[in-house]
Design a protein around this motif. Structure first.
Motif, PDB file in Angstrom:
ATOM      1  N   SER A 170      77.863  30.847  24.736  1.00 55.85           N
ATOM      2  CA  SER A 170      79.086  30.091  25.004  1.00 55.85           C
ATOM      3  C   SER A 170      80.012  30.841  25.948  1.00 55.85           C
ATOM      4  CB  SER A 170      79.812  29.773  23.693  1.00 55.85           C
ATOM      5  OG  SER A 170      79.041  28.912  22.883  1.00 55.85           O
ATOM      6  N   LEU A 171      79.843  32.157  26.042  1.00 56.46           N
ATOM      7  CA  LEU A 171      80.692  32.985  26.900  1.00 56.46           C
ATOM      8  C   LEU A 171      80.139  33.123  28.316  1.00 56.46           C
ATOM      9  CD1 LEU A 171      81.488  35.843  24.358  1.00 56.46           C
ATOM     10  CD2 LEU A 171      82.874  33.825  24.874  1.00 56.46           C
ATOM     11  N   VAL A 172      78.927  32.629  28.532  1.00 55.10           N
ATOM     12  CA  VAL A 172      78.284  32.733  29.849  1.00 55.10           C
ATOM     13  C   VAL A 172      78.629  31.496  30.677  1.00 55.10           C
ATOM     14  CG1 VAL A 172      76.091  32.950  31.081  1.00 55.10           C
ATOM     15  CG2 VAL A 172      76.403  34.079  28.864  1.00 55.10           C
ATOM     16  N   PRO A 173      79.109  31.656  31.907  1.00 54.00           N
ATOM     17  CA  PRO A 173      79.522  30.508  32.727  1.00 54.00           C
ATOM     18  C   PRO A 173      78.352  29.755  33.351  1.00 54.00           C
ATOM     19  CG  PRO A 173      79.801  32.519  33.979  1.00 54.00           C
ATOM     20  CD  PRO A 173      79.366  32.944  32.590  1.00 54.00           C
ATOM     21  N   MET A 174      77.388  29.386  32.513  1.00 53.96           N
ATOM     22  CA  MET A 174      76.249  28.590  32.959  1.00 53.96           C
ATOM     23  C   MET A 174      75.957  27.568  31.864  1.00 53.96           C
ATOM     24  SD  MET A 174      73.759  31.449  34.703  1.00 53.96           S
ATOM     25  CE  MET A 174      72.876  30.189  35.644  1.00 53.96           C
ATOM     26  N   LEU A 185      70.426  31.959  15.259  1.00 49.73           N
ATOM     27  CA  LEU A 185      70.781  30.835  16.119  1.00 49.73           C
ATOM     28  C   LEU A 185      72.283  30.754  16.385  1.00 49.73           C
ATOM     29  CD1 LEU A 185      69.828  28.415  17.706  1.00 49.73           C
ATOM     30  CD2 LEU A 185      69.909  27.046  15.613  1.00 49.73           C
ATOM     31  N   ILE A 186      73.092  30.837  15.342  1.00 53.90           N
ATOM     32  CA  ILE A 186      74.540  30.725  15.529  1.00 53.90           C
ATOM     33  C   ILE A 186      75.089  31.879  16.368  1.00 53.90           C
ATOM     34  CG2 ILE A 186      76.768  30.594  14.368  1.00 53.90           C
ATOM     35  CD1 ILE A 186      74.985  28.098  14.155  1.00 53.90           C
ATOM     36  N   PRO A 187      74.711  33.155  16.090  1.00 53.44           N
ATOM     37  CA  PRO A 187      75.167  34.244  16.974  1.00 53.44           C
ATOM     38  C   PRO A 187      74.719  34.050  18.423  1.00 53.44           C
ATOM     39  CG  PRO A 187      74.344  35.140  14.916  1.00 53.44           C
ATOM     40  CD  PRO A 187      73.994  33.680  14.913  1.00 53.44           C
ATOM     41  N   LEU A 188      73.516  33.492  18.604  1.00 54.11           N
ATOM     42  CA  LEU A 188      73.022  33.237  19.962  1.00 54.11           C
ATOM     43  C   LEU A 188      73.902  32.212  20.667  1.00 54.11           C
ATOM     44  CD1 LEU A 188      70.833  33.467  22.193  1.00 54.11           C
ATOM     45  CD2 LEU A 188      69.592  31.647  21.001  1.00 54.11           C
ATOM     46  N   ILE A 189      74.253  31.151  19.958  1.00 54.89           N
ATOM     47  CA  ILE A 189      75.115  30.121  20.526  1.00 54.89           C
ATOM     48  C   ILE A 189      76.473  30.707  20.897  1.00 54.89           C
ATOM     49  CG2 ILE A 189      76.406  28.017  19.962  1.00 54.89           C
ATOM     50  CD1 ILE A 189      73.944  27.067  18.419  1.00 54.89           C
TER      51      ILE A 189
END
Length: 221
Positions: A180-184, A172-176
């Motif tokens: 977080s780097l995706v502009p959506m 979950l944390i790596p996914l977040i």
């Protein structure tokens, strides 16, 4: 249309001046190539044999590129443009090709609670302060359907739904961090996850601006 304008949060896509300068030069070069005619090529190569004939049309690649960037936070790019719902598998995002077609206006009961989640999602889309939400109640009361329907409702504003399975909580944390780097903007649906409260707490305390967590639980105690 008025409602769309009211809730349409536009996050400017930040690009460094150096990267923009490089992109502009490459686009200018591509424009020049695109405008090069068959006759121009024939002159440049000084070749008397056969040269395939082709036609060129004017196109402003720089303008198209700028418009693409301006709209990227809503329309997305790559798989985010082609899909609105994803699931996770071994920490990877997998597009859901045939997502549920449930709609908010097709749900009945719990109108007040559902309206609270809709309003929270509106604030999230606008870039205003928002809250992560735990939906709890008996099985079959429409908790998961509510989240899916609301995600679909806001897909046109650049919101994508990511369904995280129980066996994916360790990722979950790596996914977040990745999203977080995706502009959506993303809604993470953690379905029936309350037994993993320690991992959920870690996610809830993480710094997130473009990710909201909607978790469900059938544990009413």
């Amino acid at each position: 249309k008025a409602e769309s304008a009211r809730i349409r949060g536009k996050d400017p896509l930040k690009i460094s001046a150096l990267l923009k300068s490089i992109a502009d030069k490459e686009l200018d070069l591509l424009n020049e190539i695109a405008l090069t005619s068959y006759a121009d090529v024939e002159k440049m190569i000084s070749y008397e044999g056969y040269v395939a004939q082709f036609k060129t049309t004017g196109i402003d690649l720089k303008d198209k590129y700028t418009k693409l960037l301006d709209n990227m936070t809503r329309s997305g790019y790559g798989m985010y443009a082609d899909n609105s719902v994803f699931r996770t598998e071994n920490g990877m995002l997998i597009p859901v090709k045939y997502p549920d077609k449930v709609r908010v206006d097709g749900l009945f009961g719990y109108e007040q609670e559902r309206e609270s989640i809709i309003n929270n999602t509106k604030e999230f889309v606008k870039g205003q302060p928002f809250a992560d939400i735990l939906l709890y109640g008996e099985s079959g009361t429409g908790k998961t359907a509510t989240v899916r329907a609301i995600a679909r409702m806001f897909a046109q504003f650049g919101v994508r739904l990511v369904v995280v399975g129980k066996d994916e909580m360790m990722n979950l944390i790596p996914l977040i961090e990745k999203l977080s780097l995706v502009p959506m903007r993303f809604i993470l649906l953690l379905d029936d996850m309350i037994e993993d409260i320690s991992k959920l707490e870690s996610a809830l305390t993480s710094s997130r601006q473009n990710i909201v967590i909607y978790a469900t639980s059938s544990n009413t105690q």
